[in-house]
Design a protein around this motif. Sequence first.
Motif, PDB file in Angstrom:
ATOM      1  N   HIS A   1      -3.067   2.590   8.305  1.00 29.54           N
ATOM      2  CA  HIS A   1      -2.370   3.834   8.417  1.00 29.54           C
ATOM      3  C   HIS A   1      -1.539   3.936   6.820  1.00 29.54           C
ATOM      4  O   HIS A   1      -1.480   4.900   6.266  1.00 29.54           O
ATOM      5  CB  HIS A   1      -1.314   3.953   9.364  1.00 29.54           C
ATOM      6  N   SER A   2      -1.061   2.920   6.305  1.00 32.59           N
ATOM      7  CA  SER A   2      -0.553   2.495   5.220  1.00 32.59           C
ATOM      8  C   SER A   2      -1.398   3.048   3.864  1.00 32.59           C
ATOM      9  O   SER A   2      -0.783   3.199   2.791  1.00 32.59           O
ATOM     10  CB  SER A   2       0.080   1.386   4.819  1.00 32.59           C
ATOM     11  N   CYS A   3      -2.673   3.105   4.141  1.00 33.13           N
ATOM     12  CA  CYS A   3      -3.566   3.582   3.081  1.00 33.13           C
ATOM     13  C   CYS A   3      -3.368   5.104   2.910  1.00 33.13           C
ATOM     14  O   CYS A   3      -3.632   5.463   1.835  1.00 33.13           O
ATOM     15  CB  CYS A   3      -4.912   3.169   3.463  1.00 33.13           C
ATOM     16  N   CYS A   4      -2.833   5.657   3.931  1.00 34.19           N
ATOM     17  CA  CYS A   4      -2.835   7.027   3.883  1.00 34.19           C
ATOM     18  C   CYS A   4      -1.504   7.483   4.100  1.00 34.19           C
ATOM     19  O   CYS A   4      -0.750   7.960   5.171  1.00 34.19           O
ATOM     20  CB  CYS A   4      -3.676   7.759   4.971  1.00 34.19           C
ATOM     21  N   LYS A   5      -0.482   6.897   3.313  1.00 36.33           N
ATOM     22  CA  LYS A   5       1.054   7.130   3.645  1.00 36.33           C
ATOM     23  C   LYS A   5       1.529   8.470   3.673  1.00 36.33           C
ATOM     24  O   LYS A   5       2.494   8.532   4.185  1.00 36.33           O
ATOM     25  CB  LYS A   5       1.750   6.246   2.285  1.00 36.33           C
ATOM     26  N   ASP A   6       1.012   9.425   3.016  1.00 35.75           N
ATOM     27  CA  ASP A   6       1.362  10.815   3.348  1.00 35.75           C
ATOM     28  C   ASP A   6       1.206  11.540   4.597  1.00 35.75           C
ATOM     29  O   ASP A   6       1.602  12.356   4.710  1.00 35.75           O
ATOM     30  CB  ASP A   6       0.825  11.663   2.046  1.00 35.75           C
ATOM     31  N   LEU A   7       0.210  10.705   5.485  1.00 37.28           N
ATOM     32  CA  LEU A   7      -0.319  11.263   6.633  1.00 37.28           C
ATOM     33  C   LEU A   7       0.923  11.090   7.451  1.00 37.28           C
ATOM     34  O   LEU A   7       1.646  10.303   7.502  1.00 37.28           O
ATOM     35  CB  LEU A   7      -1.445  10.895   7.153  1.00 37.28           C
TER      36      LEU A   7
ATOM     37  N   THR B   1       1.066  10.027  13.441  1.00 35.22           N
ATOM     38  CA  THR B   1       0.172  10.363  14.814  1.00 35.22           C
ATOM     39  C   THR B   1      -1.224  10.552  14.270  1.00 35.22           C
ATOM     40  O   THR B   1      -2.184  10.586  15.009  1.00 35.22           O
ATOM     41  CB  THR B   1       0.649  11.688  15.506  1.00 35.22           C
ATOM     42  N   ALA B   2      -1.442  10.866  12.923  1.00 35.26           N
ATOM     43  CA  ALA B   2      -2.682  11.324  12.298  1.00 35.26           C
ATOM     44  C   ALA B   2      -3.500   9.990  12.053  1.00 35.26           C
ATOM     45  O   ALA B   2      -2.997   8.798  11.876  1.00 35.26           O
ATOM     46  CB  ALA B   2      -2.621  11.851  11.285  1.00 35.26           C
ATOM     47  N   THR B   3      -4.851  10.115  11.902  1.00 35.82           N
ATOM     48  CA  THR B   3      -5.593   8.938  11.571  1.00 35.82           C
ATOM     49  C   THR B   3      -6.262   9.025  10.138  1.00 35.82           C
ATOM     50  O   THR B   3      -6.357   9.864   9.549  1.00 35.82           O
ATOM     51  CB  THR B   3      -7.025   8.878  12.356  1.00 35.82           C
ATOM     52  N   CYS B   4      -5.990   7.658   9.746  1.00 34.75           N
ATOM     53  CA  CYS B   4      -6.182   7.478   8.341  1.00 34.75           C
ATOM     54  C   CYS B   4      -7.789   7.287   8.251  1.00 34.75           C
ATOM     55  O   CYS B   4      -8.364   6.342   8.738  1.00 34.75           O
ATOM     56  CB  CYS B   4      -5.652   6.187   7.691  1.00 34.75           C
ATOM     57  N   THR B   5      -8.229   8.230   7.365  1.00 35.35           N
ATOM     58  CA  THR B   5      -9.970   8.127   7.118  1.00 35.35           C
ATOM     59  C   THR B   5     -10.493   7.775   5.734  1.00 35.35           C
ATOM     60  O   THR B   5      -9.603   8.102   4.762  1.00 35.35           O
ATOM     61  CB  THR B   5     -10.381   9.664   7.514  1.00 35.35           C
ATOM     62  N   VAL B   6     -11.569   7.717   5.544  1.00 38.86           N
ATOM     63  CA  VAL B   6     -12.008   7.406   4.256  1.00 38.86           C
ATOM     64  C   VAL B   6     -12.210   8.932   3.555  1.00 38.86           C
ATOM     65  O   VAL B   6     -12.177   8.662   2.412  1.00 38.86           O
ATOM     66  CB  VAL B   6     -13.664   6.938   4.361  1.00 38.86           C
TER      67      VAL B   6
ATOM     68  N   GLN C   1       0.970  -1.199   0.046  1.00 38.78           N
ATOM     69  CA  GLN C   1      -0.201  -0.013  -0.106  1.00 38.78           C
ATOM     70  C   GLN C   1       0.823   1.063  -0.050  1.00 38.78           C
ATOM     71  O   GLN C   1       0.402   2.182  -0.583  1.00 38.78           O
ATOM     72  CB  GLN C   1      -0.856  -0.179   1.010  1.00 38.78           C
ATOM     73  N   THR C   2       2.089   1.263   0.536  1.00 37.30           N
ATOM     74  CA  THR C   2       2.775   2.203   0.674  1.00 37.30           C
ATOM     75  C   THR C   2       3.622   2.709  -0.797  1.00 37.30           C
ATOM     76  O   THR C   2       3.688   3.410  -1.319  1.00 37.30           O
ATOM     77  CB  THR C   2       3.989   2.112   1.668  1.00 37.30           C
ATOM     78  N   ASP C   3       4.090   1.335  -1.230  1.00 40.27           N
ATOM     79  CA  ASP C   3       4.710   1.155  -2.701  1.00 40.27           C
ATOM     80  C   ASP C   3       3.802   1.685  -3.812  1.00 40.27           C
ATOM     81  O   ASP C   3       4.382   2.524  -4.586  1.00 40.27           O
ATOM     82  CB  ASP C   3       5.385  -0.012  -2.988  1.00 40.27           C
ATOM     83  N   GLY C   4       2.530   1.172  -3.740  1.00 37.39           N
ATOM     84  CA  GLY C   4       1.673   1.335  -4.620  1.00 37.39           C
ATOM     85  C   GLY C   4       0.764   2.585  -4.633  1.00 37.39           C
ATOM     86  O   GLY C   4       0.114   3.002  -5.473  1.00 37.39           O
ATOM     87  N   GLY C   5       0.692   3.193  -3.342  1.00 38.59           N
ATOM     88  CA  GLY C   5      -0.008   4.373  -3.223  1.00 38.59           C
ATOM     89  C   GLY C   5      -1.558   4.039  -3.289  1.00 38.59           C
ATOM     90  O   GLY C   5      -2.178   5.000  -3.905  1.00 38.59           O
ATOM     91  N   CYS C   6      -1.889   2.659  -2.670  1.00 41.61           N
ATOM     92  CA  CYS C   6      -3.116   2.288  -2.793  1.00 41.61           C
ATOM     93  C   CYS C   6      -3.664   1.853  -1.508  1.00 41.61           C
ATOM     94  O   CYS C   6      -3.003   1.998  -0.383  1.00 41.61           O
ATOM     95  CB  CYS C   6      -3.203   1.162  -3.728  1.00 41.61           C
ATOM     96  N   CYS C   7      -5.217   1.400  -1.743  1.00 41.13           N
ATOM     97  CA  CYS C   7      -5.616   0.991  -0.261  1.00 41.13           C
ATOM     98  C   CYS C   7      -6.723  -0.214  -0.828  1.00 41.13           C
ATOM     99  O   CYS C   7      -7.661  -0.025  -1.790  1.00 41.13           O
ATOM    100  CB  CYS C   7      -6.429   2.092   0.255  1.00 41.13           C
TER     101      CYS C   7
END
Length: 233
Positions: free
Chosen positions: A161-167, A170-175, A139-145
């Motif tokens: 959290h890897s779904c939102c690799k740019d966050l 400490t931040a929460t990955c959200t839809v 998910q980090t390499d592909g920028g995917c989720c």
Amino acid sequence: MPSTGMTCIKYLLHLFTLIIGLSGLAILAVSYLIWREYYKYAEFIDLKVYSPPIVLMIAGSVVFILAFVGWCGTIRDSHCLLTLFASLIFIVFFLEIAIGVLGYIERENVNQMSEKILNGTIPKYYTDKKIQETWDIIQTDGGCCGVNSYNDWKDTSGLPHSCCKDLEMTATCTVDYIKAKKIPGCLPFLRDFMKSNILIIGGVCVSVALLQLIGILFACNLARMIRHEYETV
């Protein structure tokens, strides 16, 4: 005294044993690099796709050794060594062709295989550390989720959290973040990754195999001439 034709074939075989030896190293290097890339996503790659690079690493090593046998046979005018060289290279030749053809066939099944494996690992994300690491890497390499989208995580403990690799960590990955960034599923990324590597493996196998076939023909011809020389003495 060797004939002009025999001398010419000997020099050509010297050249081809060198080229075949280098091709063995090339197979070894390319297959190792592809295997190393596959290893990152090993949990998501079917054995039919994962095993050819391993087989080719062994084949590349064998080809390099056999090239030395062929070179020794040429130097010593040894009918036995040249026959051994040609016979074993012939076996490797068919192995490489088989892997190339198998790779092309399996290339068409990559999408289906990948989707099945990915879907089967999502429920294990929070319980299997190895699967968790592999999902985070892809998910980090592909920028995917997820497999096809972030919705594939809805029946789990939450979005990785890897779904939102740019966050920040400490931040929460959200839809909402995923929707805003239009983050796609990982299936196309894994499919394209495997298909491109399968094409590389197939291309290397067929190219090297054809080169080896020329070496086999020269070795067989030289072995026949050497045997004829011995019979006429």
